[in-house]
Design an enzyme around this catalytic site. Structure first.
Site, PDB file in Angstrom:
ATOM      1  CE  LYS A 212      15.328  11.059   9.427  1.00 21.78           C
ATOM      2  NZ  LYS A 212      15.678  11.694  10.718  1.00 21.78           N
TER       3      LYS A 212
ATOM      4  N   GLY B  13       6.719   4.721   6.917  1.00 23.71           N
ATOM      5  CA  GLY B  13       5.468   3.967   7.072  1.00 23.71           C
ATOM      6  C   GLY B  13       5.055   3.742   8.505  1.00 23.71           C
ATOM      7  CD  GLU B  14       6.757   0.178  10.330  1.00 26.28           C
ATOM      8  OE1 GLU B  14       5.945  -0.214  11.171  1.00 26.28           O
ATOM      9  OE2 GLU B  14       7.008  -0.448   9.292  1.00 26.28           O
TER      10      GLU B  14
ATOM     11  CD  GLN C 189       2.555   4.467   3.850  1.00 30.08           C
ATOM     12  OE1 GLN C 189       1.431   3.995   4.005  1.00 30.08           O
ATOM     13  NE2 GLN C 189       3.622   3.807   4.236  1.00 30.08           N
TER      14      GLN C 189
ATOM     15  N   PRO D  71       5.659  12.975  -2.519  1.00 27.87           N
ATOM     16  CG  PRO D  71       6.029  15.249  -2.852  1.00 27.87           C
ATOM     17  CD  PRO D  71       6.216  13.910  -3.501  1.00 27.87           C
TER      18      PRO D  71
ATOM     19  N   GLY E  57       0.786  -1.230   0.000  1.00 27.15           N
ATOM     20  CA  GLY E  57       0.000   0.000   0.000  1.00 27.15           C
ATOM     21  C   GLY E  57       0.818   1.280   0.000  1.00 27.15           C
TER      22      GLY E  57
END
Lengths: 326, 725
Positions: free
Chosen positions: B688, B691-692, B625, B619, B456
């Protein structure tokens, strides 16, 4: 899903005939198909009634409103007559389920909804409603969503319908056609408390078909509305809800109709609240005093103790929203 | 060679596979339909602990179209070698039941409906024992994970301000839109599997070892993943079941878990009880912290995650002591879920910082600035980049933070109490070795491949952007392919490592190929580039030309055709070197909530996240995200809770009507801002990972806003109305 026979009814007589032989009626199927997939429901035959001519909203000769059993939830919510005379019904519908479901589900099917108790829907759990005599897993299990009013040792599942709460407040009547006779049953009598026969949810006989729901005439003007309190803002069942309809005459409450949802095993009329309002002038204090009577007789379970207080506050809020006053 | 100009990288491009997805042509695992495929349906056990004493399959087998019912009674021969050797949850290898909903049989039939019906007719009998599934009542098992610097207890004793707080975070499930599914096909001794997975190679290796096959005899194909959030970083039992059923029936088999089965057959973010004792001076400078963490795990596998890391590196605390104990229970094994460990650790730490700010009477941002470290206090390494101060400053300005009245319960809007809250967010910048193959054809189009996934975040698109710029091609002439174990090896698609790892390998491969092309041209007497300095040639729009002299050059097509080459090919690779920096992505999250003063309802009004994630390749995807991360965080804060009935260990709300996720009405006005810049010490492409970190910090910002609105501190997630009545 267990195998089943499927018949599309060509007319009411045809449907009644098939229903009399044990067929289960299906219209939108939003509850039934779900439960069939989980094998909670295992009908041998389905009778598709979605093509029957029961899809009109009409005025009754006594000045009430008749909503055909196959009127979709979305249609009823959008209907001018419903919106103008009974906002409480339109609001209850609009706060029900999701738009997709409201475009499929019917008014008749809505009041026939089966409970949302997670143990009822889990065929590996004990449930007296699904399997009489097997026990109730919810009583000492997870029962946050359950009823604090009208429960028995056999079942405490809350009635899931919002529409039925609004209809109960308005003294609606369920119109039934049967193989031998047609009869009208007040919704308050039609939906049954669990007692020691929780598997009997409605006063309906084999083969009987709901043709319409009738709302009797009420003194005008009637101010009404529905408040649903739920964890998320859409597509969630009520933790507590309140349907309120008030007729104000000469600055005092002439008629009050108040029912609660999410808290009872059936839509719960609150006569003690209604009595307290009659003849009084709207004020915040009146609403609070009346709502304090909303949870009389409540017997909460382990995870739903909060509902006693929530019910009172929900009723108070909605009395104020509908009745105004400072 | 000098860097290529950026045309695609940094542009807010739509997903390259977007049209396929919205028109239903993207083929997810269960959409694959090999000829002659049959359907397998799992029969799940309905006790949590004990032994299977009997399985009555007669009714199921008598149904038309039913081919087989497979269970441990068939004693299926599975090798369980290699990486699978230590695996305790061996499919149908014994009669033991270890958790509720464990597969006890699988029914294979010609049709899905037939298999479902037959599965419901299988009768299982057990010798059941009472399970222990409640973290509250178990002391905890193995040796705890610990960390210490200084003497935290002594520091706390000497602190002017001391707080002692216990938080509880309930178990949550990923609930990706696409349920887990596997289609398995045997071709002689070779196994082909279409699977929903974030670990294309991990799944291949697992299946090879379970079935005792050479790894190159297994092919895993997974072109599209409909959300995952960590739930398919590893292979669960159903993957083996599908391959087993295909082997036993000699037919291709499709197996999908039902939504309900995903609650039992895959992992989840475990429940935590977390006690934090915090000491500071009167100005809020931290002196010491003692963390005691308890998290659930299964009896057969010890699952841990980096819960402790934030407490070690987010603030400059001289004395820290941490104990993280897992508690083995009769449940299935938890797994990573978006922001694993960090989401939990940061929630507790950031709520505690808010409590401390209130206690000492300091603005929550000022408190954080007073404790901002200059280097990583745990590793003593410099941060590759740490721009939290900028995140706070920009976030406060954009959000209007300083307009708030610091006093809790001081702002109203009718029946609604209004509150604002903020929190820091952090997640490590994961990266791992990766390779990518690049092929440029004489028609001027390129194909780039790596065996990664796209659950995703937009891997297809972002890798295409990197390749397009590095090759000097326009986007439409580059195709990036992923999700096939025959492609060059890539790490698991998780831990916010894909952009850095796959991106760096793609960059390297494309750089190599471009250099080959340039070298070919400058050595080619027939090329306009003949004799040019290699370092002076750039690629743009499918042409190689001398920098600033566009006329002196030629297209890739001309070059290749003239040299009788059908294509050029290169393999890129990336291997992270030894760390001289602590690498983390950071963020600051701001939230405004309204709480109904009588009804206890919490409603999110707006959120803003400001992130320091290094270079942002796209972006638009990055914003998606962040919005998704915020929605996940809102769910964790206010709604999500997998409820277990501890009498028998069943999950009570194993469906999406009773397990509540945010709906659109719950998530208004979410905004993300990314600091511009890049982090060249993190990896070659300067990213860096994001997603998290975009999920981390959301729940504490909301919980802190609820405190500010109401004056009530709720140390339990999710925050539901009964706590606020």
């Amino acid at each position: 899903m267990h195998p089943f026979a499927y018949l599309r009814a060509s007319g009411v007589e045809d449907a009644l005939d098939a229903g009399h032989r044990g067929g289960r009626y299906i219209a939108g199927g939003t509850t039934l198909v779900d439960l069939m997939r989980q094998t909670v429901e295992r009908p041998g035959a389905l009778v598709d009634i979605s093509g029957l001519p029961l899809r009109e909203v009409t005025g009754t000769s006594q000045g009430g409103l008749r909503i055909g059993a196959l009127v979709l939830m979305a249609e009823a919510a959008a209907h001018t007559a419903v919106r103008s005379a009974y906002p409480v019904i339109a609001q209850a519908l609009e706060q029900s389920a999701s738009p997709q479901l409201r475009n499929m589900a019917t008014v008749g099917g809505n009041i026939m909804q089966r409970p949302r108790c997670p143990y009822f829907r889990d065929v590996t759990a004990a449930c007296n409603r699904r399997e009489p005599g097997s026990g109730c897993s919810a009583r000492h299990g997870f029962n946050r969503s359950h009823a604090i009013l009208g429960a028995s040792d056999h079942c405490a599942a809350a009635h899931p319908s919002d529409l039925a709460v609004a209809l109960a407040a308005l003294d609606a009547v369920v119109c039934l056609a049967g193989p031998d006779e047609s009869r009208n049953v007040p919704l308050a009598d039609f939906l049954l408390r669990p007692g020691d026969t929780p598997h009997r949810e409605q006063d309906i006989r084999t083969g009987e078909l709901i043709t319409a729901v009738e709302i009797p005439a009420h003194p005008q003007p009637l101010k009404s509305g529905y408040l649903k309190v739920r964890d998320r803002q859409s597509y969630a069942f009520a933790l507590a809800s309140a349907a309120v309809a008030l007729h104000l005459r000469d600055g005092v409450v002439g008629q009050a109709r108040v029912a609660a949802g999410g808290v009872g095993t059936v839509p719960w009329r609150l006569p003690a609240v209604e009595r307290h309002l009659i003849g009084e002038r709207p004020s915040r204090r009146l609403w609070k005093e009346a709502a304090a009577r909303a949870a009389e007789g409540a017997r909460p379970l382990r995870h739903n103790r909060f509902k006693t207080e929530l019910l009172k506050r929900t009723v108070e809020r909605q009395l104020h929203t509908v009745g105004g006053g400072t | 060679m000098k860097p290529q100009p950026n045309a695609a990288v940094g542009a807010p491009l739509s997903r390259v596979e977007g049209r396929l997805k919205v028109t239903g042509r993207a083929r997810y695992a269960a959409d694959h339909q090999p000829e002659d495929a049959v359907h397998a349906v799992v029969v799940a056990g309905d006790v949590a602990l004990g032994r299977v004493t009997g399985i009555d399959t007669r009714a199921a087998l008598s149904q038309p179209g039913v081919l087989r019912v497979i269970s441990h009674l068939n004693e299926p021969d599975l090798a369980y070698g290699g990486v699978a050797r230590s695996e305790p949850e061996r499919v149908f290898q014994d009669d033991r039941i270890r958790s509720f909903g464990q597969p006890v049989a699988v029914v294979v039939a010609e049709t899905l409906e037939g298999a479902q019906h037959a599965a419901s007719l299988v009768k299982t009998h057990y010798d059941a024992q009472r399970p222990m599934t409640d973290l509250t009542y178990e002391p905890g098992g193995a040796e705890p994970e610990t960390y210490a610097r200084g003497d935290a207890e002594a520091a706390l004793r000497a602190s002017a301000v001391r707080l002692d707080m216990t938080y509880r975070l309930e178990r949550t499930h990923h609930n990706a839109m696409e349920p887990h599914a596997t289609v398995a096909l045997w071709d002689g001794g070779r196994l082909i599997v279409w699977d929903k997975t974030q670990a294309v190679l991990g799944t291949r290796n697992h299946l090879a070892d379970v079935f005792g096959l050479p790894r190159d005899s297994v092919r895993v194909i997974s072109p599209y993943v409909g959300g995952s959030f960590g739930s398919c970083l590893r292979s669960w039992q159903h993957v083996t079941l599908a391959a087993l059923a295909a082997r036993e029936t000699r037919r291709p088999v499709k197996l999908m878990l039902t939504r309900r089965q995903t609650y039992f057959g895959t992992g989840f973010r475990p429940r935590y009880d977390y006690t934090l004792r915090l000491g500071s001076d009167r100005r809020g400078r931290l002196t010491g912290a003692v963390h005691e963490v308890r998290g659930e795990t299964s009896r057969y596998q010890n699952f841990t995650e980096p819960v402790l890391v934030p407490g070690q590196m987010l603030y400059s605390v001289p004395h820290v002591e941490q104990t993280y104990r897992t508690v083995p229970l009769d449940i299935n094994t938890p797994t990573n879920m978006r922001g694993p460990g960090y989401a939990t650790g940061v929630h507790v730490l950031e709520c505690a910082m808010d409590e401390l700010a209130h206690e000492v009477g300091v603005d929550p941002i000022d408190l954080r600035l007073r404790n901002e470290p200059d280097e990583d206090p745990s590793s003593r390494l410099p941060f590759s980049t740490r721009r939290l101060r900028e995140c706070y400053r920009l976030g406060a300005e954009e959000f209007g933070w300083h307009r708030r009245n610091r006093e809790p319960r001081s702002t109203h809007d009718g029946d609604w109490l209004i509150g604002t809250g903020m929190a820091a967010a952090v997640h490590d910048s994961g990266r791992a070795p990766c390779r990518a193959r690049v092929r440029l054809d004489a028609d001027g189009t390129a194909l780039v491949e790596a065996s990664t996934s796209d659950m995703g975040p937009g891997t297809y698109t972002s890798q295409t952007q990197i390749a397009a710029d590095a090759l000097g091609l326009v986007m439409r002439n580059v195709a990036f392919r992923l999700g096939d174990s025959t492609m060059p090896p890539a790490p698991v698609h998780g831990g916010s490592a894909t952009m850095a790892s796959v991106g760096s390998a793609v960059q390297d491969g494309c750089d190599r190929l471009r250099r080959d092309a340039v070298e070919l041209a400058v050595a080619d007497k027939a090329s306009p580039l003949h004799g040019a300095d290699v370092n002076d040639v750039v690629a743009r729009g499918g042409r190689l030309h001398v920098r600033n002299v566009p006329a002196r050059g030629e297209s890739y097509g001309h070059l290749l055709t003239r040299n009788n080459l059908t294509h050029l090919e290169a393999v890129g690779s990336y291997a992270p070197g030894e760390s001289r920096h602590a690498r983390f992505a950071f963020g600051a999250v701001f939230a405004e909530v309204a709480v109904d003063r009588h009804l206890g309802l919490v409603r999110v009004r707006r959120m803003l996240g400001v992130y320091d994630v290094g270079r942002v390749i796209n972006p638009l995807l990055a914003e998606s995200q962040a919005v998704g991360g915020m929605v996940g965080g809102i769910g964790a804060a206010l709604l999500e809770h997998t409820v277990t009935d501890h009498r028998d260990g069943r999950v009570v709300n194993a469906d999406l009507a009773d397990y509540l996720l945010p709906v659109n009405a719950d998530v208004p006005d979410l905004r993300a801002v990314y600091l511009s810049g890049e982090d060249r010490d993190a990896d070659p492409i300067g990213a860096k990972g994001l997603g998290e970190v975009v999920l981390v910090g959301v729940a504490p910002a909301l919980a802190n806003a609820v405190f500010h609105a109401t004056g009530r501190r709720v140390r339990h997630l999710p925050i539901t109305l009964e706590t606020l009545l």
